[in-house]
Write a protein that holds these residues in place. Structure first.
Motif, mmCIF file in Angstrom:
data_model
loop_
_atom_site.group_PDB
_atom_site.id
_atom_site.type_symbol
_atom_site.label_atom_id
_atom_site.label_comp_id
_atom_site.label_asym_id
_atom_site.label_seq_id
_atom_site.Cartn_x
_atom_site.Cartn_y
_atom_site.Cartn_z
ATOM 1 N N ILE A 32 0.872 -1.173 0.000
ATOM 2 C CA ILE A 32 0.000 0.000 0.000
ATOM 3 C C ILE A 32 0.908 1.221 0.000
ATOM 4 C CG2 ILE A 32 -1.779 1.277 1.250
ATOM 5 C CD1 ILE A 32 -2.362 -1.436 2.717
ATOM 6 N N ARG A 33 0.746 2.100 -0.994
ATOM 7 C CA ARG A 33 1.560 3.318 -1.088
ATOM 8 C C ARG A 33 0.673 4.555 -1.023
ATOM 9 N NH1 ARG A 33 6.920 2.629 -2.540
ATOM 10 N NH2 ARG A 33 7.448 0.554 -3.320
ATOM 11 N N ASP A 34 1.225 5.613 -0.405
ATOM 12 C CA ASP A 34 0.506 6.883 -0.365
ATOM 13 C C ASP A 34 0.804 7.673 -1.632
ATOM 14 O OD1 ASP A 34 3.043 8.033 -0.034
ATOM 15 O OD2 ASP A 34 2.731 8.522 2.075
ATOM 16 N N ALA A 35 0.274 8.904 -1.714
ATOM 17 C CA ALA A 35 0.433 9.717 -2.921
ATOM 18 C C ALA A 35 1.889 10.061 -3.205
ATOM 19 C CB ALA A 35 -0.390 11.001 -2.788
ATOM 20 N N ALA A 36 2.732 10.076 -2.174
ATOM 21 C CA ALA A 36 4.156 10.378 -2.345
ATOM 22 C C ALA A 36 4.967 9.141 -2.718
ATOM 23 C CB ALA A 36 4.711 10.998 -1.068
ATOM 24 N N GLY A 66 -8.459 5.100 -1.778
ATOM 25 C CA GLY A 66 -7.778 6.289 -2.266
ATOM 26 C C GLY A 66 -6.272 6.201 -2.207
ATOM 27 N N LEU A 67 -5.740 4.982 -2.109
ATOM 28 C CA LEU A 67 -4.297 4.771 -2.042
ATOM 29 C C LEU A 67 -3.843 4.033 -3.292
ATOM 30 C CD1 LEU A 67 -4.330 3.738 1.685
ATOM 31 C CD2 LEU A 67 -3.462 5.890 0.759
ATOM 32 N N SER A 68 -2.540 3.825 -3.417
ATOM 33 C CA SER A 68 -1.985 3.135 -4.589
ATOM 34 C C SER A 68 -1.567 1.728 -4.242
ATOM 35 C CB SER A 68 -0.774 3.896 -5.123
ATOM 36 O OG SER A 68 -1.160 5.167 -5.567
ATOM 37 N N ALA A 69 -1.905 0.797 -5.105
ATOM 38 C CA ALA A 69 -1.502 -0.613 -4.953
ATOM 39 C C ALA A 69 -0.211 -0.840 -5.724
ATOM 40 C CB ALA A 69 -2.602 -1.526 -5.473
#
Length: 74
Positions: A32-36, A66-69
């Protein structure tokens, strides 16, 4: 467990926050990654008929939040 992410999920040398490593076995692990682009954690999924379905389910949940996979596949 075939993806690079899944291998890291159970690699004792890789540090995950909290009790994530003890959550139990999973066929698929997705970061799980945030916008940064920072890793916040990971999701482990098992239970569908195939690993690719597990991975799609994990990615859908992460993205719904709302996060990045990040599956580690490029």
């Amino acid at each position: 467990m075939t993806s690079r992410t899944s291998d890291l999920l159970f690699d004792e040398s890789f540090s995950f926050p909290g009790e994530l490593r003890r959550a139990g076995p999973a066929r698929v692990g997705v970061f799980i990654r945030d916008a940064a682009g920072e890793i916040l954690g990971a999701v482990g999924v098992t239970g569908t008929a195939t690993s690719s379905e597990d991975e799609r389910a994990a990615c859908a949940g992460i993205e719904a939040a709302g996060l990045s996979a990040d599956t580690g596949e490029g």
